[in-house]
Design an enzyme around this catalytic site. Structure first.
Site, PDB file in Angstrom:
ATOM      1  N   HIS A  95       0.837  -1.196   0.000  1.00 31.51           N
ATOM      2  CA  HIS A  95       0.000   0.000   0.000  1.00 31.51           C
ATOM      3  C   HIS A  95       0.877   1.253   0.000  1.00 31.51           C
ATOM      4  CE1 HIS A  95      -2.889   3.043   1.350  1.00 31.51           C
ATOM      5  NE2 HIS A  95      -3.789   2.258   0.803  1.00 31.51           N
ATOM      6  N   GLU A 143      -4.002   2.650  -7.824  1.00 30.73           N
ATOM      7  CA  GLU A 143      -4.350   3.833  -7.031  1.00 30.73           C
ATOM      8  C   GLU A 143      -3.182   4.786  -7.103  1.00 30.73           C
ATOM      9  OE1 GLU A 143      -6.673   3.973  -2.913  1.00 30.73           O
ATOM     10  OE2 GLU A 143      -4.697   3.097  -2.664  1.00 30.73           O
TER      11      GLU A 143
END
Lengths: 228, 228, 228, 228
Positions: A95, A143
């Site tokens: 992430h 993302e």
């Protein structure tokens, strides 16, 4: 692959009101809206709450992080087997707020697979996506870090990047699912994401800091249901 | 300060047989032996199991790691407030298998304090202990990394280092408790640790890989009870 | 201890115009101003330029970073002995842009000592300074990260923190020198720092991005000379 | 692309006798043997010695590490432009002793390209090589960490992995050169590597700890020359 598709993922991160009994109450709301609308929701709570939410709701939950470790030593590490035992069906790797080395990405995907967890790997760009696609993870989350916690959904600002991403996936790892995130804030964003061909989308701050999360989730649930 | 003293800490790390229902069963054994012998036991399970063990036993549990974060963003981080909500009464900082920057040690101690968690900071040496004592943590764990997972208890090999460590604590942070670890494998080791003046001791592999953990814990419980 | 005191340190960081022949030209200017004013200047160039500047000027130079390694393996690490061989007389540890674990701070100080380098350890606060003082480094650099690259010199905004820092040093590690940094931008800032009792001060962006670095350095050199 | 091919790379790491004037003397020996045999040698010294060796020999040198930074702040970081200015023609990324995040691998390759440095990325496996090939670096170094500092050359133990690696390169990034390392200890190992189709090979400990490095380098130089 354990996660249902298409889906909308709600990501609790560390936002106030999302852990312990508050987080469970919100999870029950999400579960109810999912049943009412027929749209799939999946949830990423904090690690201490995985078992609580997995046992008290029917929502698929996955862990926000995992470590590249095996049973034995490793004080404080997140062992894939222990996450799975607590009810997680997947785990997030690389992430933007928690970057992994390339070596760890490879090992974590293998360890998740061995423990029965879906491996969900976050990437910033089509190129980084192509790199990770070499390992054939269960899901790639595309993302752009600069979009996180904003309302500049990539679906509106750069739809062509999503199309290139999906073409890359089709070409290099057709079994891998694609989720898109970063700035997704409304039902129209979700609709546009599915129209661009993604398998899933999701949000963190847009949901957990919404004025009326229940209404927003209801609108999103309708879109997810119609994408099925 | 939430932990009872003196105590013996059982550290699950990632050892087989210590998570999920297996870990809960072992925790119940520890709880029972603690009640039978009158000795205090405390437990460090994996993070996904904190709530399970805290709710199903009376054992004080603490988290094997914590992050220097506040509510908000921070995907995958271990938020002190969420650990406390799950039932943890403390958290481990700077373990030899999970080193922290000095800046993070300071922040983590502050964040633990704000969330009502005992801050337990691991150090390698008297000098490193003196450094951390400047922040007045609730507990200093003195453990030489080379002793971990061995049977070379520092109580036998270097008792004078424990004495120096306790003198340092008395001098610089008298409110801070001292635990000693690394190679503690038997009731005599535990007895010697208390005779040297420590407030607590503990073990990981020696307990969870013991041939007869129940007998070993029983012997240790007697020693802890007699040290009270 | 190899660095002269009092001194003003010029820190090149990665600013344009500070590496290679440009960096050497600026170093020669600093050297000349030091000789003209009688004030001590010391310089922290990038590692590839240490030998160039050490061999072409009389300025004491020190390395902006060092690793906790010994001769042998360790691809890409900064070996204290190799830095010393290139002409460095010291090395910076735990800079705010490059944080170290507490264990590494201890090892780096020992390795610097073994290689004949002054160990210069950066800290954010009086408490962190007290922690590192336990290892008796050659120099503590007290710099609040939020002040770096600003013109809010701590000498003006929080002089009492400098006084507390020096009192802490006097109390715990009287042989250790204290440098203060972060926002020091002018000769009056430097004067005030010395009046508060520091042994040294310095700057990065204020010098290397100054409109007229030569004039600024001249004014600072006068202040340093008068503090001797 | 700045490095000559085929070549044999000598990697100094932090081995005794390889920095400062000792390292320069060995570099001059390597340079002389290269000229005598007609085989290309390239050298990876420590960062403080890049300029010394680049200016005193004709050997192509490259940096053992580089950081994902641009001019400005970034205390202690290895700026691509400063490495290039010191004479480096390339830089190593993601070495097994110095792992990079996937995000940093991408940024470092871009930054190297902007500064005119060859980007040399280390990988453990064919799969990790395929991942990095997505970024089209100048060179992929295929080296299994367990082989480093041994005499178990992959050319002997797993020649089929080299063949698969080269096939992967041909398929995904045909402009990228392939170097193989890890346990390469003798002229026959070098010969076998070139027979398997690599563009380059190299060694660290095998050369710098050899009983008679000059003879070994001479034998290797002959093989490299015959591979041209």
């Amino acid at each position: 692959m354990s996660l249902p598709y298409p889906h909308f993922q709600v990501n609790y991160k560390l936002y106030p009101g999302t852990w312990g009994s508050d987080g469970l109450a919100l999870a029950k709301t999400i579960e109810r809206i999912g049943k009412q609308t027929g749209g799939n929701f999946v949830l990423t709570p904090q690690v201490p709450d995985l078992r609580l939410i997995a046992s008290e709701t029917d929502l698929p939950v996955f862990a926000p992080a995992v470590d590249s470790v095996s049973p034995g030593r490793g004080m404080g590490k997140r062992l894939p087997e222990a996450l799975a035992d607590a009810g997680a069906v997947g785990a997030v790797i690389n992430h933007a707020e928690n970057r992994d080395t390339l070596a760890d990405i490879e090992t974590k995907i293998e360890r998740c697979r061995a423990a029965g967890l879906d491996a969900i790997v976050c990437v910033d760009s089509v190129e980084m996506g192509r790199a990770v696609a070499a390992f054939e993870p269960d899901q790639l989350l595309f993302e752009r870090p600069g979009d996180i916690s904003t309302d500049r959904a990539i679906t509106r600002t750069h739809p062509e990047q999503i199309e290139r991403f999906i073409a890359m996936r089709d070409d290099t790892a057709p079994e891998t699912k694609v989720r898109v995130g970063g700035g997704i804030s409304s039902a129209p964003d979700v609709r546009q994401a599915f129209e661009l061909g993604v398998d899933a989308t999701g949000a963190a701050s847009a949901i957990v800091t919404a004025e009326d999360p229940e209404r927003l989730l209801g609108e999103i649930g309708e879109v997810v249901a119609s994408a099925e």
